[in-house]
Design a protein around this motif. Sequence first.
Motif, mmCIF file in Angstrom:
data_model
loop_
_atom_site.group_PDB
_atom_site.id
_atom_site.type_symbol
_atom_site.label_atom_id
_atom_site.label_comp_id
_atom_site.label_asym_id
_atom_site.label_seq_id
_atom_site.Cartn_x
_atom_site.Cartn_y
_atom_site.Cartn_z
ATOM 1 N N ALA A 1 54.169 29.078 41.031
ATOM 2 C CA ALA A 1 54.511 29.833 42.044
ATOM 3 C C ALA A 1 55.964 30.682 41.409
ATOM 4 C CB ALA A 1 54.972 29.642 43.177
ATOM 5 N N PRO A 2 57.065 29.913 40.884
ATOM 6 C CA PRO A 2 58.281 30.722 40.532
ATOM 7 C C PRO A 2 57.965 31.878 39.203
ATOM 8 C CG PRO A 2 58.490 28.195 40.719
ATOM 9 C CD PRO A 2 57.217 28.652 40.664
ATOM 10 N N TYR A 3 56.813 31.435 38.312
ATOM 11 C CA TYR A 3 56.623 32.093 37.211
ATOM 12 C C TYR A 3 55.651 33.261 37.455
ATOM 13 C CZ TYR A 3 58.668 27.889 35.160
ATOM 14 O OH TYR A 3 59.587 27.033 35.058
ATOM 15 N N ALA A 4 54.415 33.045 38.306
ATOM 16 C CA ALA A 4 53.344 34.174 38.441
ATOM 17 C C ALA A 4 53.889 35.208 39.031
ATOM 18 C CB ALA A 4 52.278 33.167 39.247
ATOM 19 N N THR A 5 53.418 36.413 38.617
ATOM 20 C CA THR A 5 53.708 37.738 39.183
ATOM 21 C C THR A 5 52.382 38.136 40.351
ATOM 22 O OG1 THR A 5 52.611 38.787 37.169
ATOM 23 C CG2 THR A 5 55.222 38.613 37.519
ATOM 24 N N ALA A 6 51.245 37.536 39.927
ATOM 25 C CA ALA A 6 50.096 37.581 40.780
ATOM 26 C C ALA A 6 49.204 36.447 40.553
ATOM 27 C CB ALA A 6 49.339 38.764 40.454
ATOM 28 N N MET A 7 48.489 36.030 41.615
ATOM 29 C CA MET A 7 47.738 34.783 41.688
ATOM 30 C C MET A 7 46.622 34.766 42.642
ATOM 31 S SD MET A 7 49.058 30.928 41.136
ATOM 32 C CE MET A 7 49.883 30.973 42.550
ATOM 33 N N MET A 8 45.567 34.394 42.334
ATOM 34 C CA MET A 8 44.123 33.986 43.311
ATOM 35 C C MET A 8 43.346 33.030 42.810
ATOM 36 S SD MET A 8 41.720 37.129 42.505
ATOM 37 C CE MET A 8 40.613 36.922 43.719
ATOM 38 N N ASP A 9 42.525 32.567 43.552
ATOM 39 C CA ASP A 9 41.617 31.637 43.156
ATOM 40 C C ASP A 9 40.342 32.102 42.678
ATOM 41 O OD1 ASP A 9 39.774 31.776 45.178
ATOM 42 O OD2 ASP A 9 40.022 29.856 46.238
ATOM 43 N N SER A 10 39.340 31.361 42.084
ATOM 44 C CA SER A 10 38.484 31.919 41.204
ATOM 45 C C SER A 10 37.084 31.891 42.035
ATOM 46 C CB SER A 10 38.276 31.582 39.884
ATOM 47 O OG SER A 10 37.957 30.139 39.794
#
Length: 289
Positions: free
Chosen positions: A180-189
């Motif tokens: 979370a502190p590094y990701a600019t965007a995220m989702m599950d697959s």
Amino acid sequence: MDERAALSLVGDTLPHAGDDCAVFDDLVLTTDMLHETTDFPDGVTRYTAGWRAVGASLSDVAAMGAEADAALAVYAAPRFEAAELGAFIEGCVDVCEAVDAAYVGGDLDGHEEFTVSTTAVGRTDAPVYRSGAEPGDAVCVTGTFGRSGAALRLFEAGETDRANDLFRFEPRVAAGLALAPYATAMMDSSDGLARSLHQLAEASGCGMAVTYADVPVDPAVEAVAASPTERRELGVHFGEDFELVCTVPEAALSEAKTSTAVELTRIGTVTDEGVRMDDDPLEDRGFTH
């Protein structure tokens, strides 16, 4: 309307919806429904069904970079049998314990087919959305792909013990928190790698360029894929693997890999437009509910 059009309508209507979870104050909330005919192949045990159903909702919490607090499930079936219901609850409890969450109950209902509806609640004051990717960011994934597709082939072949093992994935809650502190965007697959890349690109208003050789395809796929084409299909388009797909700024990638202990694989780079794999357009196709 197809599922994506319906989801778009919901997202346009409800301001808290649209990502893997709804965000309300510091809470993240999600709900899912799974059916026997579409989600539980012949041979799936009730223990695996409980684990997988609750795990799917916990995976949504993971995708927001949130801590998982609790989960509930609705168990609906034509009849209630003690052994089946007990095994289902055990699976729900065990998958929650695997991510330091609590399984706190739910509801029972009669239904013409075995159906499960699950809800998970998590907490974060800094959720990671799908919409923050920037050109130049690294495109990364956790774990391996094709595991659920391989399990389906094994169910079809009657190898149910191995298939059930593969169907019980560990929700990536710890990885989501660490990234979370590094990701600019995220989702599950959950809908497949290809569709996830398209969804991230659409939400962020950018493109993605990835390399198939860099995609970590699960070793179980090798045992069931009859051809390179099937291997690619299971790894890229089948879905239901519940890994995290995220973007990380190039300057932060090394630290994200070394300081989080997350099994993180770079598969490409965020671009200005288009979603491509090996320089060819990547078809927006994956798991459809």
